[in-house]
Design a protein around this motif. Structure first.
Motif, PDB file in Angstrom:
ATOM      1  N   THR A 290      12.277   9.905 -17.738  1.00  0.00           N
ATOM      2  CA  THR A 290      13.568  10.290 -17.173  1.00  0.00           C
ATOM      3  C   THR A 290      13.604  11.813 -17.143  1.00  0.00           C
ATOM      4  N   THR A 291      13.533  12.314 -15.930  1.00  0.00           N
ATOM      5  CA  THR A 291      13.170  13.714 -15.697  1.00  0.00           C
ATOM      6  C   THR A 291      14.294  14.725 -15.892  1.00  0.00           C
ATOM      7  N   GLY A 292      15.562  14.265 -15.744  1.00  0.00           N
ATOM      8  CA  GLY A 292      16.673  15.206 -15.846  1.00  0.00           C
ATOM      9  C   GLY A 292      17.907  14.582 -16.485  1.00  0.00           C
TER      10      GLY A 292
ATOM     11  N   VAL B  96      21.052  10.040 -17.754  1.00  0.00           N
ATOM     12  CA  VAL B  96      20.088  10.706 -16.862  1.00  0.00           C
ATOM     13  C   VAL B  96      20.717  10.944 -15.496  1.00  0.00           C
ATOM     14  N   GLU B  97      20.131  11.847 -14.751  1.00  0.00           N
ATOM     15  CA  GLU B  97      20.605  12.076 -13.387  1.00  0.00           C
ATOM     16  C   GLU B  97      19.995  11.011 -12.460  1.00  0.00           C
ATOM     17  N   PRO B  98      20.546  10.853 -11.238  1.00  0.00           N
ATOM     18  CA  PRO B  98      20.085   9.757 -10.380  1.00  0.00           C
ATOM     19  C   PRO B  98      18.571   9.718 -10.150  1.00  0.00           C
TER      20      PRO B  98
ATOM     21  N   VAL C 126       9.192  10.490  -7.896  1.00  0.00           N
ATOM     22  CA  VAL C 126       8.308  11.406  -7.175  1.00  0.00           C
ATOM     23  C   VAL C 126       9.106  12.124  -6.086  1.00  0.00           C
ATOM     24  N   GLY C 127       9.055  13.458  -6.119  1.00  0.00           N
ATOM     25  CA  GLY C 127       9.709  14.269  -5.096  1.00  0.00           C
ATOM     26  C   GLY C 127       8.659  15.104  -4.392  1.00  0.00           C
ATOM     27  N   ASN C 128       8.425  16.293  -4.941  1.00  0.00           N
ATOM     28  CA  ASN C 128       7.381  17.156  -4.391  1.00  0.00           C
ATOM     29  C   ASN C 128       6.000  16.739  -4.913  1.00  0.00           C
ATOM     30  N   ALA C 129       5.999  15.732  -5.766  1.00  0.00           N
ATOM     31  CA  ALA C 129       4.783  15.040  -6.229  1.00  0.00           C
ATOM     32  C   ALA C 129       3.928  15.841  -7.211  1.00  0.00           C
ATOM     33  N   GLY C 130       4.519  16.841  -7.829  1.00  0.00           N
ATOM     34  CA  GLY C 130       3.788  17.641  -8.804  1.00  0.00           C
ATOM     35  C   GLY C 130       3.670  16.952 -10.150  1.00  0.00           C
ATOM     36  N   ASN C 131       4.764  16.346 -10.583  1.00  0.00           N
ATOM     37  CA  ASN C 131       4.789  15.844 -11.950  1.00  0.00           C
ATOM     38  C   ASN C 131       3.827  14.678 -12.157  1.00  0.00           C
ATOM     39  N   ILE C 132       3.787  13.755 -11.211  1.00  0.00           N
ATOM     40  CA  ILE C 132       2.889  12.600 -11.356  1.00  0.00           C
ATOM     41  C   ILE C 132       1.433  13.083 -11.370  1.00  0.00           C
TER      42      ILE C 132
ATOM     43  N   THR D 185      19.525  13.731  -5.134  1.00  0.00           N
ATOM     44  CA  THR D 185      19.221  14.974  -4.406  1.00  0.00           C
ATOM     45  C   THR D 185      17.988  15.685  -4.956  1.00  0.00           C
ATOM     46  N   ALA D 186      17.677  15.477  -6.224  1.00  0.00           N
ATOM     47  CA  ALA D 186      16.498  16.125  -6.814  1.00  0.00           C
ATOM     48  C   ALA D 186      15.218  15.746  -6.072  1.00  0.00           C
ATOM     49  N   ILE D 187      15.182  14.516  -5.550  1.00  0.00           N
ATOM     50  CA  ILE D 187      13.965  14.047  -4.870  1.00  0.00           C
ATOM     51  C   ILE D 187      14.213  13.830  -3.369  1.00  0.00           C
ATOM     52  N   ARG D 188      15.149  14.592  -2.847  1.00  0.00           N
ATOM     53  CA  ARG D 188      15.433  14.534  -1.406  1.00  0.00           C
ATOM     54  C   ARG D 188      14.431  15.465  -0.710  1.00  0.00           C
ATOM     55  N   ILE D 189      13.191  14.993  -0.636  1.00  0.00           N
ATOM     56  CA  ILE D 189      12.074  15.820  -0.173  1.00  0.00           C
ATOM     57  C   ILE D 189      11.250  15.008   0.827  1.00  0.00           C
ATOM     58  N   GLY D 190      11.044  15.570   2.016  1.00  0.00           N
ATOM     59  CA  GLY D 190      10.366  14.817   3.074  1.00  0.00           C
ATOM     60  C   GLY D 190       8.893  15.154   3.243  1.00  0.00           C
TER      61      GLY D 190
ATOM     62  N   ALA E  59      11.647  27.688  -4.210  1.00  0.00           N
ATOM     63  CA  ALA E  59      12.615  26.865  -3.492  1.00  0.00           C
ATOM     64  C   ALA E  59      12.909  25.713  -4.423  1.00  0.00           C
ATOM     65  N   SER E  60      14.091  25.097  -4.284  1.00  0.00           N
ATOM     66  CA  SER E  60      14.378  24.058  -5.261  1.00  0.00           C
ATOM     67  C   SER E  60      15.482  23.120  -4.822  1.00  0.00           C
ATOM     68  N   THR E  61      15.323  21.848  -5.215  1.00  0.00           N
ATOM     69  CA  THR E  61      16.438  20.912  -5.089  1.00  0.00           C
ATOM     70  C   THR E  61      17.373  21.071  -6.286  1.00  0.00           C
ATOM     71  N   GLY E  62      17.101  22.016  -7.158  1.00  0.00           N
ATOM     72  CA  GLY E  62      18.040  22.374  -8.230  1.00  0.00           C
ATOM     73  C   GLY E  62      17.429  22.610  -9.587  1.00  0.00           C
ATOM     74  N   ASN E  63      16.641  21.663 -10.072  1.00  0.00           N
ATOM     75  CA  ASN E  63      16.134  21.798 -11.437  1.00  0.00           C
ATOM     76  C   ASN E  63      15.094  22.905 -11.595  1.00  0.00           C
ATOM     77  N   THR E  64      14.246  23.060 -10.613  1.00  0.00           N
ATOM     78  CA  THR E  64      13.260  24.137 -10.675  1.00  0.00           C
ATOM     79  C   THR E  64      13.976  25.485 -10.715  1.00  0.00           C
ATOM     80  N   ALA E  65      15.049  25.592  -9.951  1.00  0.00           N
ATOM     81  CA  ALA E  65      15.818  26.841  -9.898  1.00  0.00           C
ATOM     82  C   ALA E  65      16.472  27.142 -11.242  1.00  0.00           C
TER      83      ALA E  65
ATOM     84  N   SER F 264      15.783  19.508 -17.947  1.00  0.00           N
ATOM     85  CA  SER F 264      14.808  18.796 -17.105  1.00  0.00           C
ATOM     86  C   SER F 264      13.376  19.156 -17.508  1.00  0.00           C
ATOM     87  N   PHE F 265      12.449  18.341 -17.012  1.00  0.00           N
ATOM     88  CA  PHE F 265      11.021  18.544 -17.329  1.00  0.00           C
ATOM     89  C   PHE F 265      10.467  19.846 -16.764  1.00  0.00           C
ATOM     90  N   LYS F 266      11.202  20.455 -15.851  1.00  0.00           N
ATOM     91  CA  LYS F 266      10.677  21.665 -15.202  1.00  0.00           C
ATOM     92  C   LYS F 266      10.389  22.763 -16.214  1.00  0.00           C
ATOM     93  N   ASP F 267      11.091  22.746 -17.348  1.00  0.00           N
ATOM     94  CA  ASP F 267      10.900  23.805 -18.345  1.00  0.00           C
ATOM     95  C   ASP F 267       9.473  23.848 -18.878  1.00  0.00           C
TER      96      ASP F 267
HETATM   97  C1  AN7 Z   1      15.178  15.287 -12.002  1.00  0.00           C
HETATM   98  O1  AN7 Z   1      13.802  21.200  -8.631  1.00  0.00           O
HETATM   99  O2  AN7 Z   1      11.566  19.485  -6.673  1.00  0.00           O
HETATM  100  O3  AN7 Z   1       7.614  15.017  -7.905  1.00  0.00           O
HETATM  101  O4  AN7 Z   1      12.968  21.749  -6.713  1.00  0.00           O
HETATM  102  O5  AN7 Z   1      14.455  17.513 -10.433  1.00  0.00           O
HETATM  103  O6  AN7 Z   1       7.238  16.913  -9.484  1.00  0.00           O
HETATM  104  O7  AN7 Z   1       8.702  17.194  -7.497  1.00  0.00           O
HETATM  105  C2  AN7 Z   1      12.778  18.626  -8.495  1.00  0.00           C
HETATM  106  C3  AN7 Z   1      12.117  17.474  -8.661  1.00  0.00           C
HETATM  107  C4  AN7 Z   1      12.089  14.215 -10.381  1.00  0.00           C
HETATM  108  C5  AN7 Z   1      10.479  15.151  -8.790  1.00  0.00           C
HETATM  109  N1  AN7 Z   1      13.194  14.239 -11.131  1.00  0.00           N
HETATM  110  O8  AN7 Z   1       9.391  15.785  -9.406  1.00  0.00           O
HETATM  111  C6  AN7 Z   1      13.104  20.957  -7.644  1.00  0.00           C
HETATM  112  C7  AN7 Z   1      12.409  19.650  -7.540  1.00  0.00           C
HETATM  113  C8  AN7 Z   1      13.983  15.325 -11.153  1.00  0.00           C
HETATM  114  C9  AN7 Z   1      13.653  16.446 -10.378  1.00  0.00           C
HETATM  115  C10 AN7 Z   1      11.711  15.277  -9.592  1.00  0.00           C
HETATM  116  C11 AN7 Z   1      12.502  16.404  -9.551  1.00  0.00           C
HETATM  117  P1  AN7 Z   1       8.161  16.260  -8.526  1.00  0.00           P
END
Ligand code: AN7
Length: 398
Positions: free
Chosen positions: A365-367, A335-337, A227-233, A288-293, A123-129, A99-102
């Motif tokens: 495609t992030t993961g 890619v993952e969902p 967009v999940g935690n909105a860091g990457n964008i 689940t990676a972007i299951r963030i409220g 904390a992580s939905t998985g990839n950060t961890a 994933s891009f987290k690296d």
């Molecule tokens: C595959 O791993 O937040 O909008 O804790 O794993 O920068 O958060 C993952 C996020 C998109 C969203 N695609 O990126 C975590 C986590 C994948 C991701 C996002 C995540 P951000």
């Protein structure tokens, strides 16, 4: 040289101060003296990688690196033609942990070592961890990861466990675990490596550098990403803005963020025209990676979207899974969902006419597909079980 600066009030912090946010509550970003930056990477011919752009990275020591970045940019003619755009996919699933987290973690963990920190945490939905776990292993620094109980894809949990992080499964959702780990880092003096940490986002901005580099220092018209935690964008936008300020590119692409219907506070705020999000209490999505409220970087993301004249859109789980299948079957990209949300969003925005015919679009495609095999197996037909005879095999092939 560089400082940490608040995006709200402009207050500056020493680069060695462990602040994460400003006293006013605003997010911090790393700001460089751009006229001092060595831009020889533009013509060095060096292969793509995060550290190719080290003159624009805030690190003073030898990096903790597992050769991150340098991911492929695929031209996707089939889906592109179908949608009437010039489509590229930057497959961040091809990083060391998939994933891009690296990109962020190589910089973030290096910073942790540079600052003399003793433990790293997220904390992580998985990839950060998964990512923190490998860089923790490589650097020889203990890593603590908090995961929302039973809501993390299998491959990510396996990675975090195998590379030696202390893995906690918290009875709560991601937003709860993030609040917890922030408290933990404050009380224990652990180094927080969620994307609220401005150093981590510096690594992630290299996605922008690599795209521009590979396109001969031209920008695409648009970047589309989940967009999940909105860091990457936010990070990718910052990367393009820096290149423009340096005079290396002429245009910043339209930043287009895609969220899942069940977890789309950024899209809601964009549509309302608000600067702040209203958190979604019980986010739910197959991605689940972007299951963030309650995304911590929402403000930066909304700035990025508005300033670049981009867009934000939501897609359904069904649209996500369909796009995941299409990418896999038509283009050979697994890619993952969450990652497929980018292509699902592109499709929807073409139908709505927001994205115009002929645009040059890069979907991130992030993961990797292998992160979440369970979702694939749930939604795909089972393998065809046969006797070990040629007759039986012949009967069921095409
Ligand atoms: C595959 O791993 O937040 O909008 O804790 O794993 O920068 O958060 C993952 C996020 C998109 C969203 N695609 O990126 C975590 C986590 C994948 C991701 C996002 C995540 P951000």
């Amino acid at each position: 040289m560089y400082v940490q600066r608040c995006i709200e009030c402009g207050r500056e912090y020493d680069p060695r101060e462990i602040a994460y946010t400003c006293e006013c509550g605003g997010l911090l970003e790393i700001v460089y003296e751009l006229d001092m930056v060595d831009t020889s990477f533009v013509s060095s011919g060096e292969p793509l990688s995060v550290w190719k752009y080290s003159s624009l990275l805030p690190v003073e020591i030898t990096p903790v690196s597992l050769k991150e970045g340098g991911t492929p940019l695929y031209e996707c003619e089939k889906i592109g033609q179908e949608l009437g755009v010039e489509l590229y996919v930057k497959h961040e699933g091809m990083n060391p942990t998939g994933s891009f987290k690296d990109r962020g973690m190589t910089v973030g963990v290096t910073k942790a070592i540079e600052l003399g920190m003793k433990v790293v945490a997220c904390a992580s939905t998985g990839n950060t961890a998964a990512s923190l776990s490998i860089y923790g292993a490589k650097a020889g620094i203990p890593a603590v990861v908090l995961l929302p109980h039973e809501k993390v894809a299998l491959g990510k949990v396996a990675q975090a466990l195998m590379h030696g992080a202390r893995v906690l499964s918290v009875r709560g959702n991601f937003d709860d675990t993030l609040a917890l780990v922030r408290e933990l880092c404050t009380s224990e003096g652990f180094y927080l490596l969620n994307s609220i940490n401005p150093y981590r986002l510096e690594g992630q901005k290299t996605i922008a550098y690599e795209i521009a580099d590979e396109m001969g220092w031209e920008s695409p018209d648009r970047i589309v990403l989940p967009v999940g935690n909105a860091g990457n964008i936010s990070a990718i936008y910052k990367g393009f803005v820096e290149l423009k300020k340096l005079g290396i590119i002429d245009n910043v692409p339209m930043m287009t963020g895609i969220q899942s219907e069940g977890a789309c506070p950024v899209v809601d705020a964009f549509e309302r025209g608000d600067e702040d999000i209203l958190p979604v209490k019980e986010p739910e999505t197959v991605a689940t990676a972007i299951r963030i409220g309650n995304p911590v970087n929402a403000k930066k993301a909304l700035n990025a979207i508005r300033e670049s004249k981009g867009f934000a859109e939501r897609v359904s789980d069904a649209e996500i899974l369909k796009a995941q299948r299409e990418l896999a079957m038509a283009e050979g990209i697994g890619v993952e969902p969450a990652s497929a949300a980018s292509v699902a969003g592109l499709k929807k925005l073409r139908e709505l006419g927001v994205i115009e015919r002929g645009e040059r679009v890069v979907c991130i495609t992030t993961g990797h597909l292998l992160k979440d095999p369970e979702t694939v197996l749930k939604n795909a037909p089972s393998p065809i079980e046969v006797d070990a005879t040629i007759e039986a095999v012949r009967k069921v092939v095409f």
